[in-house]
Design a protein around this motif. Structure first.
Motif, PDB file in Angstrom:
ATOM      1  N   UNK A 197      47.093  39.397  33.416  1.00  0.00           N
ATOM      2  CA  UNK A 197      46.256  39.248  32.629  1.00  0.00           C
ATOM      3  C   UNK A 197      44.698  38.437  33.649  1.00  0.00           C
ATOM      4  N   UNK A 198      44.961  37.590  34.849  1.00  0.00           N
ATOM      5  CA  UNK A 198      43.878  36.815  35.861  1.00  0.00           C
ATOM      6  C   UNK A 198      44.054  38.194  36.752  1.00  0.00           C
ATOM      7  N   UNK A 199      45.091  38.791  37.829  1.00  0.00           N
ATOM      8  CA  UNK A 199      44.461  39.859  38.277  1.00  0.00           C
ATOM      9  C   UNK A 199      42.766  41.278  37.001  1.00  0.00           C
ATOM     10  N   UNK A 200      43.112  41.048  35.919  1.00  0.00           N
ATOM     11  CA  UNK A 200      42.537  41.934  35.184  1.00  0.00           C
ATOM     12  C   UNK A 200      40.867  41.085  35.578  1.00  0.00           C
ATOM     13  N   UNK A 201      40.890  39.509  35.703  1.00  0.00           N
ATOM     14  CA  UNK A 201      39.608  39.290  35.708  1.00  0.00           C
ATOM     15  C   UNK A 201      39.308  39.218  37.049  1.00  0.00           C
ATOM     16  N   UNK A 202      39.913  39.179  37.901  1.00  0.00           N
ATOM     17  CA  UNK A 202      39.315  39.422  39.759  1.00  0.00           C
ATOM     18  C   UNK A 202      38.945  40.884  39.490  1.00  0.00           C
ATOM     19  N   UNK A 203      40.070  42.031  39.198  1.00  0.00           N
ATOM     20  CA  UNK A 203      39.691  43.028  39.326  1.00  0.00           C
ATOM     21  C   UNK A 203      38.036  43.657  38.211  1.00  0.00           C
ATOM     22  N   UNK A 204      37.923  43.015  37.068  1.00  0.00           N
ATOM     23  CA  UNK A 204      36.363  43.118  36.844  1.00  0.00           C
ATOM     24  C   UNK A 204      35.798  42.393  37.235  1.00  0.00           C
ATOM     25  N   UNK A 205      35.685  41.715  37.736  1.00  0.00           N
ATOM     26  CA  UNK A 205      34.406  41.329  38.864  1.00  0.00           C
ATOM     27  C   UNK A 205      34.719  41.168  39.835  1.00  0.00           C
ATOM     28  N   UNK A 206      35.548  42.060  40.661  1.00  0.00           N
ATOM     29  CA  UNK A 206      35.303  43.215  41.855  1.00  0.00           C
ATOM     30  C   UNK A 206      35.014  44.294  41.344  1.00  0.00           C
ATOM     31  N   UNK A 207      35.051  44.748  40.747  1.00  0.00           N
ATOM     32  CA  UNK A 207      35.137  46.607  40.272  1.00  0.00           C
ATOM     33  C   UNK A 207      36.053  47.158  40.757  1.00  0.00           C
TER      34      UNK A 207
ATOM     35  N   UNK B 122      52.613  29.862  55.814  1.00  0.00           N
ATOM     36  CA  UNK B 122      54.637  29.567  56.462  1.00  0.00           C
ATOM     37  C   UNK B 122      53.937  28.508  56.940  1.00  0.00           C
ATOM     38  N   UNK B 123      53.208  28.064  58.074  1.00  0.00           N
ATOM     39  CA  UNK B 123      53.143  26.753  58.786  1.00  0.00           C
ATOM     40  C   UNK B 123      53.368  25.170  57.913  1.00  0.00           C
ATOM     41  N   UNK B 124      52.687  25.701  55.891  1.00  0.00           N
ATOM     42  CA  UNK B 124      52.417  24.503  55.694  1.00  0.00           C
ATOM     43  C   UNK B 124      54.714  25.186  54.020  1.00  0.00           C
ATOM     44  N   UNK B 125      55.181  26.216  55.704  1.00  0.00           N
ATOM     45  CA  UNK B 125      55.991  26.026  54.229  1.00  0.00           C
ATOM     46  C   UNK B 125      55.930  26.847  52.752  1.00  0.00           C
ATOM     47  N   UNK B 126      54.957  28.065  52.754  1.00  0.00           N
ATOM     48  CA  UNK B 126      54.763  29.070  51.246  1.00  0.00           C
ATOM     49  C   UNK B 126      54.121  30.253  52.194  1.00  0.00           C
ATOM     50  N   UNK B 127      55.401  30.702  51.074  1.00  0.00           N
ATOM     51  CA  UNK B 127      55.152  32.446  51.520  1.00  0.00           C
ATOM     52  C   UNK B 127      54.107  32.841  50.849  1.00  0.00           C
ATOM     53  N   UNK B 128      53.476  34.056  51.234  1.00  0.00           N
ATOM     54  CA  UNK B 128      52.650  34.880  51.037  1.00  0.00           C
ATOM     55  C   UNK B 128      53.348  36.546  50.694  1.00  0.00           C
ATOM     56  N   UNK B 129      53.698  36.866  49.742  1.00  0.00           N
ATOM     57  CA  UNK B 129      54.171  38.080  49.392  1.00  0.00           C
ATOM     58  C   UNK B 129      52.975  39.036  49.151  1.00  0.00           C
ATOM     59  N   UNK B 130      53.178  40.217  49.556  1.00  0.00           N
ATOM     60  CA  UNK B 130      51.969  41.343  49.082  1.00  0.00           C
ATOM     61  C   UNK B 130      52.472  42.274  48.089  1.00  0.00           C
ATOM     62  N   UNK B 131      52.251  42.396  47.005  1.00  0.00           N
ATOM     63  CA  UNK B 131      52.880  42.742  45.645  1.00  0.00           C
ATOM     64  C   UNK B 131      51.878  44.352  45.232  1.00  0.00           C
ATOM     65  N   UNK B 132      50.830  44.699  45.627  1.00  0.00           N
ATOM     66  CA  UNK B 132      49.900  45.662  45.256  1.00  0.00           C
ATOM     67  C   UNK B 132      48.702  46.029  47.070  1.00  0.00           C
ATOM     68  N   UNK B 133      47.906  47.414  45.719  1.00  0.00           N
ATOM     69  CA  UNK B 133      46.912  47.204  46.962  1.00  0.00           C
ATOM     70  C   UNK B 133      45.479  47.511  45.963  1.00  0.00           C
ATOM     71  N   UNK B 134      44.851  47.091  46.605  1.00  0.00           N
ATOM     72  CA  UNK B 134      43.495  47.522  45.279  1.00  0.00           C
ATOM     73  C   UNK B 134      42.536  48.779  45.396  1.00  0.00           C
ATOM     74  N   UNK B 135      42.297  49.918  44.503  1.00  0.00           N
ATOM     75  CA  UNK B 135      41.982  51.035  44.621  1.00  0.00           C
ATOM     76  C   UNK B 135      40.216  51.124  43.743  1.00  0.00           C
ATOM     77  N   UNK B 136      39.828  52.466  44.135  1.00  0.00           N
ATOM     78  CA  UNK B 136      38.822  52.894  43.368  1.00  0.00           C
ATOM     79  C   UNK B 136      38.740  53.013  42.491  1.00  0.00           C
ATOM     80  N   UNK B 137      39.995  54.060  41.974  1.00  0.00           N
ATOM     81  CA  UNK B 137      39.928  54.363  40.013  1.00  0.00           C
ATOM     82  C   UNK B 137      40.076  53.290  39.512  1.00  0.00           C
ATOM     83  N   UNK B 138      40.052  52.371  38.376  1.00  0.00           N
ATOM     84  CA  UNK B 138      39.825  51.288  37.807  1.00  0.00           C
ATOM     85  C   UNK B 138      41.253  51.112  36.647  1.00  0.00           C
TER      86      UNK B 138
END
Length: 325
Positions: free
Chosen positions: A223-233, A288-304
């Protein structure tokens, strides 16, 4: 029972001496507060309402209710990359749930400890508010600061940017499921993720200048990715197998339901961000310096639209949609 202003003074307001050192020229006791922002900074302001049996169960510990009400509001500042400065609270208290004054004192003491404890950890000051009678609900307005022109927003993602999340996903939904089963041990990692979420304020600040877009995950990743995708196109390709599942989630729910919780469960209050591929390693190092992971889960595309996720996955989650647990 204590009167409204006695409750505010006794359980909710910090000392006037502390207010004077926290950028509050005039705090509680007048018709409005007077605040002193830093020069060269913008204010980030957000409001959030937590309602009993909608956002938290009626029998949750009052400490957790106070913590959670502030945490979910601060999470919005984290998504903008802002440092927390001030907050205001409108507490609606249901007098019918208390047998006597001793019970309300006990509840308010725990509530105040949970709220103020999180305030202190993030250098936020409760600068004013209101207490009234009615169904239990907590409205929290938060204000943060960040250097002018540097705020993270939902609208900056570009095709080719990677999609990443902080921490782990699905813990909020997993904790809610355990609460409905009767689990009450707040040391359980899933219950802590649900009732005592941690706003990622330091992570948001660390991602300034690196993330192209950001928002917090409150309604569920899809749901939240949907909001980000809509705002960014943009569209997105997601790798379901890359989702970082919360500790204990798979053993509590099973693999399929755990992934569903991570995609659609909500109440995670992690950050969803997009970054240029060349900035990922730098961003991961900062977190990582904060003890927090950042995980890549995908990629933005031109196709909506969203690829990589079966269409039968729910887009979001409504807590307590079947009534009080």
């Amino acid at each position: 029972m204590l009167a409204e202003f006695d409750l505010i003074r006794r359980y909710l307001m910090p000392s006037q001496k502390r207010l004077a050192t926290d950028g509050v020229a005039l705090g509680s006791g007048d018709d409005a507060a007077l605040l002193i922002p830093q020069a060269g900074h913008q204010l980030a302001v957000s409001v959030d309402t937590s309602v009993v049996n909608v956002h938290f169960p009626h029998d949750a510990p009052s400490f957790a209710i106070g913590h959670r009400a502030l945490a979910v509001a601060l999470s919005d500042l984290a998504a903008m990359g802002a440092d927390a400065r001030w907050c205001f609270m409108a507490l609606t208290l249901d007098q019918r749930t208390f047998n006597d004054d001793a019970a309300i004192h006990l509840w308010m003491d725990g509530f105040g400890q949970g709220f103020h404890g999180l305030c202190q950890r993030h250098a936020a000051t409760l600068a004013g508010g209101d207490v009234t009678a009615g169904e239990l609900a907590i409205g929290v307005t938060v204000m943060g600061e960040l250097p002018a022109g540097r705020a993270l927003t939902r609208g900056g993602a570009r095709p080719g940017d990677v999609i990443a999340v902080t921490g782990e996903l699905g813990g909020g939904a997993g904790g809610l499921a355990l609460w409905k089963r009767g689990e009450r041990d707040l040391e359980h990692p899933l219950l802590r993720r649900y009732l005592l979420p941690e706003p990622r304020l330091a992570a948001g600040v660390a991602l300034l200048g690196l993330a192209s877009a950001a928002m917090d995950i409150s309604d569920g990743l899809l749901a939240d990715l949907g909001h980000l995708r809509e705002a960014s196109g943009v569209g997105a390709i997601l790798d379901k197998e890359a989702l970082p599942l919360a500790e204990g989630l798979e053993s509590a729910l099973g693999r399929d339901d755990a992934q569903q919780a991570a995609l659609s469960g909500g109440d995670d209050y992690e950050l969803l961000v997009t970054l240029a591929p060349g900035d990922v390693a730098h961003a991961q190092q900062r977190l990582n310096e904060q003890g927090l992971a950042l995980t890549v889960i995908g990629q933005c595309t031109e196709a909506l639209g969203v690829q990589g996720i079966a269409p039968d996955h729910h887009a979001g989650w409504q807590h307590f949609n079947e009534g009080t647990p």
